[in-house]
Design a protein around this motif. Sequence first.
Motif, PDB file in Angstrom:
ATOM      1  N   ASN A 163       2.958   8.696 -41.427  1.00 27.78           N
ATOM      2  CA  ASN A 163       2.401   9.482 -42.534  1.00 27.78           C
ATOM      3  C   ASN A 163       3.246  10.715 -42.845  1.00 27.78           C
ATOM      4  OD1 ASN A 163       0.196   7.735 -42.810  1.00 27.78           O
ATOM      5  ND2 ASN A 163      -1.053   8.892 -41.332  1.00 27.78           N
ATOM      6  N   ALA A 164       4.033  11.142 -41.886  1.00 29.04           N
ATOM      7  CA  ALA A 164       4.889  12.316 -42.087  1.00 29.04           C
ATOM      8  C   ALA A 164       6.238  11.948 -42.711  1.00 29.04           C
ATOM      9  CB  ALA A 164       5.103  13.034 -40.760  1.00 29.04           C
ATOM     10  N   GLY A 165       6.462  10.643 -42.926  1.00 28.18           N
ATOM     11  CA  GLY A 165       7.712  10.214 -43.550  1.00 28.18           C
ATOM     12  C   GLY A 165       8.804   9.812 -42.580  1.00 28.18           C
ATOM     13  N   TRP A 166       8.454   9.630 -41.298  1.00 31.64           N
ATOM     14  CA  TRP A 166       9.451   9.287 -40.276  1.00 31.64           C
ATOM     15  C   TRP A 166      10.244   8.054 -40.652  1.00 31.64           C
ATOM     16  CZ3 TRP A 166      10.885  11.453 -35.493  1.00 31.64           C
ATOM     17  CH2 TRP A 166      11.650  10.630 -34.660  1.00 31.64           C
ATOM     18  N   ASP A 167       9.571   7.009 -41.086  1.00 34.18           N
ATOM     19  CA  ASP A 167      10.239   5.732 -41.359  1.00 34.18           C
ATOM     20  C   ASP A 167      11.270   5.821 -42.476  1.00 34.18           C
ATOM     21  OD1 ASP A 167       8.665   4.693 -39.398  1.00 34.18           O
ATOM     22  OD2 ASP A 167       7.292   3.623 -40.716  1.00 34.18           O
ATOM     23  N   HIS A 168      11.146   6.813 -43.332  1.00 35.21           N
ATOM     24  CA  HIS A 168      12.109   6.973 -44.422  1.00 35.21           C
ATOM     25  C   HIS A 168      13.339   7.776 -43.987  1.00 35.21           C
ATOM     26  CE1 HIS A 168       9.289   5.279 -47.291  1.00 35.21           C
ATOM     27  NE2 HIS A 168       8.362   6.103 -46.833  1.00 35.21           N
ATOM     28  N   LEU A 169      13.225   8.452 -42.865  1.00 37.86           N
ATOM     29  CA  LEU A 169      14.300   9.343 -42.416  1.00 37.86           C
ATOM     30  C   LEU A 169      15.024   8.849 -41.178  1.00 37.86           C
ATOM     31  CD1 LEU A 169      12.378  12.719 -42.860  1.00 37.86           C
ATOM     32  CD2 LEU A 169      14.141  11.786 -44.375  1.00 37.86           C
ATOM     33  N   PHE A 170      14.375   7.972 -40.395  1.00 41.11           N
ATOM     34  CA  PHE A 170      14.941   7.508 -39.130  1.00 41.11           C
ATOM     35  C   PHE A 170      14.963   5.979 -39.098  1.00 41.11           C
ATOM     36  CE2 PHE A 170      13.275  11.707 -38.336  1.00 41.11           C
ATOM     37  CZ  PHE A 170      14.172  12.289 -37.465  1.00 41.11           C
ATOM     38  N   ASN A 171      15.993   5.427 -38.447  1.00 42.52           N
ATOM     39  CA  ASN A 171      16.045   3.979 -38.305  1.00 42.52           C
ATOM     40  C   ASN A 171      15.234   3.537 -37.092  1.00 42.52           C
ATOM     41  OD1 ASN A 171      17.653   4.419 -36.007  1.00 42.52           O
ATOM     42  ND2 ASN A 171      19.564   4.061 -37.102  1.00 42.52           N
ATOM     43  N   VAL A 172      15.281   2.247 -36.781  1.00 43.32           N
ATOM     44  CA  VAL A 172      14.437   1.720 -35.707  1.00 43.32           C
ATOM     45  C   VAL A 172      14.879   2.218 -34.331  1.00 43.32           C
ATOM     46  CG1 VAL A 172      13.737  -0.339 -36.973  1.00 43.32           C
ATOM     47  CG2 VAL A 172      15.853  -0.382 -35.629  1.00 43.32           C
ATOM     48  N   GLN A 173      16.113   2.698 -34.224  1.00 38.35           N
ATOM     49  CA  GLN A 173      16.582   3.274 -32.951  1.00 38.35           C
ATOM     50  C   GLN A 173      16.205   4.750 -32.804  1.00 38.35           C
ATOM     51  OE1 GLN A 173      18.971   1.397 -34.868  1.00 38.35           O
ATOM     52  NE2 GLN A 173      18.422  -0.404 -33.651  1.00 38.35           N
ATOM     53  N   GLY A 174      15.595   5.316 -33.847  1.00 36.54           N
ATOM     54  CA  GLY A 174      15.208   6.717 -33.799  1.00 36.54           C
ATOM     55  C   GLY A 174      16.293   7.676 -34.232  1.00 36.54           C
ATOM     56  N   ARG A 175      17.359   7.148 -34.852  1.00 36.64           N
ATOM     57  CA  ARG A 175      18.448   8.001 -35.316  1.00 36.64           C
ATOM     58  C   ARG A 175      18.284   8.299 -36.802  1.00 36.64           C
ATOM     59  NH1 ARG A 175      21.133   4.135 -32.226  1.00 36.64           N
ATOM     60  NH2 ARG A 175      21.929   4.919 -30.229  1.00 36.64           N
ATOM     61  N   PRO A 176      18.659   9.495 -37.229  1.00 35.90           N
ATOM     62  CA  PRO A 176      18.579   9.847 -38.653  1.00 35.90           C
ATOM     63  C   PRO A 176      19.427   8.899 -39.501  1.00 35.90           C
ATOM     64  CG  PRO A 176      18.948  11.793 -37.326  1.00 35.90           C
ATOM     65  CD  PRO A 176      19.140  10.619 -36.416  1.00 35.90           C
ATOM     66  N   ILE A 177      18.921   8.604 -40.683  1.00 37.85           N
ATOM     67  CA  ILE A 177      19.627   7.715 -41.602  1.00 37.85           C
ATOM     68  C   ILE A 177      20.562   8.529 -42.492  1.00 37.85           C
ATOM     69  CG2 ILE A 177      19.316   6.075 -43.511  1.00 37.85           C
ATOM     70  CD1 ILE A 177      16.549   5.438 -42.314  1.00 37.85           C
ATOM     71  N   GLY A 178      21.766   8.013 -42.715  1.00 40.59           N
ATOM     72  CA  GLY A 178      22.712   8.667 -43.612  1.00 40.59           C
ATOM     73  C   GLY A 178      23.395   9.859 -42.973  1.00 40.59           C
ATOM     74  N   PRO A 179      23.982  10.734 -43.807  1.00 39.44           N
ATOM     75  CA  PRO A 179      24.679  11.923 -43.266  1.00 39.44           C
ATOM     76  C   PRO A 179      23.671  12.996 -42.859  1.00 39.44           C
ATOM     77  CG  PRO A 179      24.759  11.954 -45.654  1.00 39.44           C
ATOM     78  CD  PRO A 179      24.084  10.658 -45.278  1.00 39.44           C
ATOM     79  N   ALA A 180      22.999  12.751 -41.758  1.00 41.17           N
ATOM     80  CA  ALA A 180      21.939  13.657 -41.308  1.00 41.17           C
ATOM     81  C   ALA A 180      21.914  13.728 -39.795  1.00 41.17           C
ATOM     82  CB  ALA A 180      20.584  13.196 -41.833  1.00 41.17           C
TER      83      ALA A 180
END
Length: 237
Positions: free
Chosen positions: A107-124
């Motif tokens: 609900n906090a938007g985690w899935d849009h910012l982190f991949n399944v390994q828990g790493r930030p997506i993109g240049p982040a």
Amino acid sequence: MTRTLAIHDLPDEDATRAFARSLAAMLMPGDVIALEGDMGVGKTTLVRSIADALGVPSGVVSSPTFVVINQYAIPGRGIAAAAHPLAPGQLIHVDAYRVGDVSELENAGWDHLFNVQGRPIGPAAAIIEWRSRIQEVIPKDACDIVLEATGSASRRCAISIPTAWLEGSGHRESARRIIESPPTRCPVTREWVEATRPSYPFASERARLADLHKWFSGEHSTSREIRPEDDQDVSLG
């Protein structure tokens, strides 16, 4: 995964900010810094200092206790101005203090910012406070930091870095410097210098040259007379 641990004493807030600058210099896209420490020990202050080093106005960084996740754009100034791998990108700040279960992160938007390994997506890159509350989603190669108060402004920092960051193809010179050297006061300017600064332990090359001039001019002196064996050691080196 093998890890390498270092413990640094940070005598005051300026020393802590210098340590934060080293962390900012080390960050790469996909990195996670996981923070632990008692309430009020300065976790958010450390995040604010890292953000400031990356060019994010420190005044906009606050603890996302109620919203859980904040995002800060990294502009082209600060460390980012020197072709930092995170520029242009973002710093993700997570405060898991009020998270009761990892399912609440969706609900906090985690899935849009982190991949399944828990790493930030993109240049982040991400900094997560209270990692122990969401341990299941923290990547195994996160940089772990535990802060402990040793005085009103002094802190002890235990930093654990994946050994892969220190050797082999994943070697990072900045990570090695952080492990081997704590922030120190420049002997000339007396300001705190981060371990990743090229002129370390001096604040600048100008300060280094000023110190060298003191040695040549006799303003510096040794604590004892030079012995014959000292000259022999130099010649052997």
